[in-house]
Design an enzyme around this catalytic site. Structure first.
Site, PDB file in Angstrom:
ATOM      1  N   SER A  31       0.815  -1.206   0.000  1.00  0.00           N
ATOM      2  CA  SER A  31       0.000   0.000   0.000  1.00  0.00           C
ATOM      3  C   SER A  31       0.853   1.262   0.000  1.00  0.00           C
ATOM      4  O   SER A  31       2.001   1.279   0.462  1.00  0.00           O
ATOM      5  CB  SER A  31      -0.922   0.023   1.223  1.00  0.00           C
ATOM      6  OG  SER A  31      -1.926  -0.948   1.113  1.00  0.00           O
ATOM      7  N   GLN A  32       0.265   2.334  -0.504  1.00  0.00           N
ATOM      8  CA  GLN A  32       0.843   3.665  -0.429  1.00  0.00           C
ATOM      9  C   GLN A  32       1.108   4.013   1.045  1.00  0.00           C
ATOM     10  O   GLN A  32       0.251   3.780   1.895  1.00  0.00           O
ATOM     11  CB  GLN A  32      -0.150   4.650  -1.036  1.00  0.00           C
ATOM     12  CG  GLN A  32       0.260   6.091  -1.037  1.00  0.00           C
ATOM     13  CD  GLN A  32      -0.854   6.973  -1.596  1.00  0.00           C
ATOM     14  OE1 GLN A  32      -1.912   6.491  -2.020  1.00  0.00           O
ATOM     15  NE2 GLN A  32      -0.626   8.275  -1.586  1.00  0.00           N
TER      16      GLN A  32
END
Length: 218
Positions: free
Chosen positions: A67-68
Site C-alpha cells: 500500500s501507499q
C-alpha cells in the site's frame, strides 16, 4: 542471498516521505515515527529500491500491492491503537503494514490468503525484529475465531460489504477500519462495536484497494 542495508540516503528519503504524509493530514506522531523507523525498501523487489520512498503503491506479485505509505498511515491512525492492543489484520501482503502496527507496540495477528506471499513473508528476515506478529495462512473473511476477540480489526483490501464474521470477532468497544465499495473506489469506514448487536459507523475518505477475495490459494 539478498543483503538488507539501510543507507543514510534511504533514511533521508524516508524522512522526506514522512514529511509529505504529515503535510497530507496525518497527525499521529507515533504513526509517523513508525513509518520513519521501517525501511520500506526491504519489502520490495530490488528493482524498486530507487523509488521505494515515493508515496505510492507498488506490485509485490500475485496481483497484490504494497500500500501507499499515506494509506498505511491513514488506516493506522484511524485504529487509535493503544500499546498491547490485540489487532487482527486481513491481508498480510508484503508484511509492511503488520510491521508498522508492531512498531506501535501492539500484538498483530495477520492473515494472508495467497500461499506464495505467505511463504515469502515467513522467510523474510526483517520480521524477526517483531516477535509480536503472528502470521496465518487462511481466508480473511473467516478471520481467526480461535484467537478472538480482538481490540482492533484492520482490513487492507476492498470489501463489497462489511464481513459479519469479523464484526463478531471484535471486542465490545473495539474498532474495525475497512475500505468498503466496488472495484474502483471504496469509502474508508471505521466501525465501533457498542454491544453485541449495536455498531457505530463513521465514514472517511475514498481510496482504491485491491479486492478482498474469499477462500485461499494453494
Amino acid at each position: 542471498m539478498r543483503r538488507y542495508e539501510d543507507s543514510y540516503k534511504q533514511k533521508g528519503l524516508r524522512r522526506q516521505l514522512v514529511d509529505s504524509i504529515r503535510q497530507k493530514g496525518i497527525t499521529d506522531e507515533q504513526v509517523l515515527t513508525a513509518i520513519n523507523n521501517i525501511p520500506r525498501h526491504f519489502f520490495l523487489d530490488t528493482a524498486f529500491e530507487g523509488i521505494a520512498y515515493e508515496d505510492r503503491a507498488f506490485p509485490i506479485g500475485e496481483g497484490q500491492t504494497i500500500s501507499q505509505p499515506y494509506t498505511v498511515a491513514y488506516q493506522s491512525q484511524l485504529l487509535e491503537l493503544k500499546p498491547y492492543d490485540k489487532v487482527l489484520e486481513i491481508g498480510t501482503g508484503s508484511g509492511y503494514q503488520a510491521c508498522v502496527l508492531a512498531e506501535l507496540k501492539v500484538n498483530v495477528f495477520t492473515i494472508e490468503r495467497q500461499k506464495k506471499l505467505f511463504d515469502q513473508v515467513k522467510q523474510f528476515p526483517f520480521k524477526a525484529k517483531y516477535p509480536t506478529i503472528r502470521f496465518f495462512y487462511g481466508d480473511g473473511y473467516e478471520g481467526l475465531p480461535t484467537y478472538a476477540p480482538f481490540d482492533k480489526v484492520l482490513v487492507t483490501a476492498a470489501a463489497p460489504q462489511i464481513p459479519e464474521k469479523l464484526l463478531q470477532q471484535l471486542k465490545v468497544g473495539g474498532k474495525m477500519v475497512i475500505p468498503v465499495g466496488g472495484h474502483d473506489v471504496q469509502r474508508m469506514l471505521r466501525i465501533t462495536k457498542i454491544s453485541d448487536t449495536e455498531f457505530d459507523q463513521e465514514m472517511f475518505d475514498n481510496f482504491s484497494f485491491v479486492p478482498m477475495l474469499a477462500g485461499k490459494t494453494s
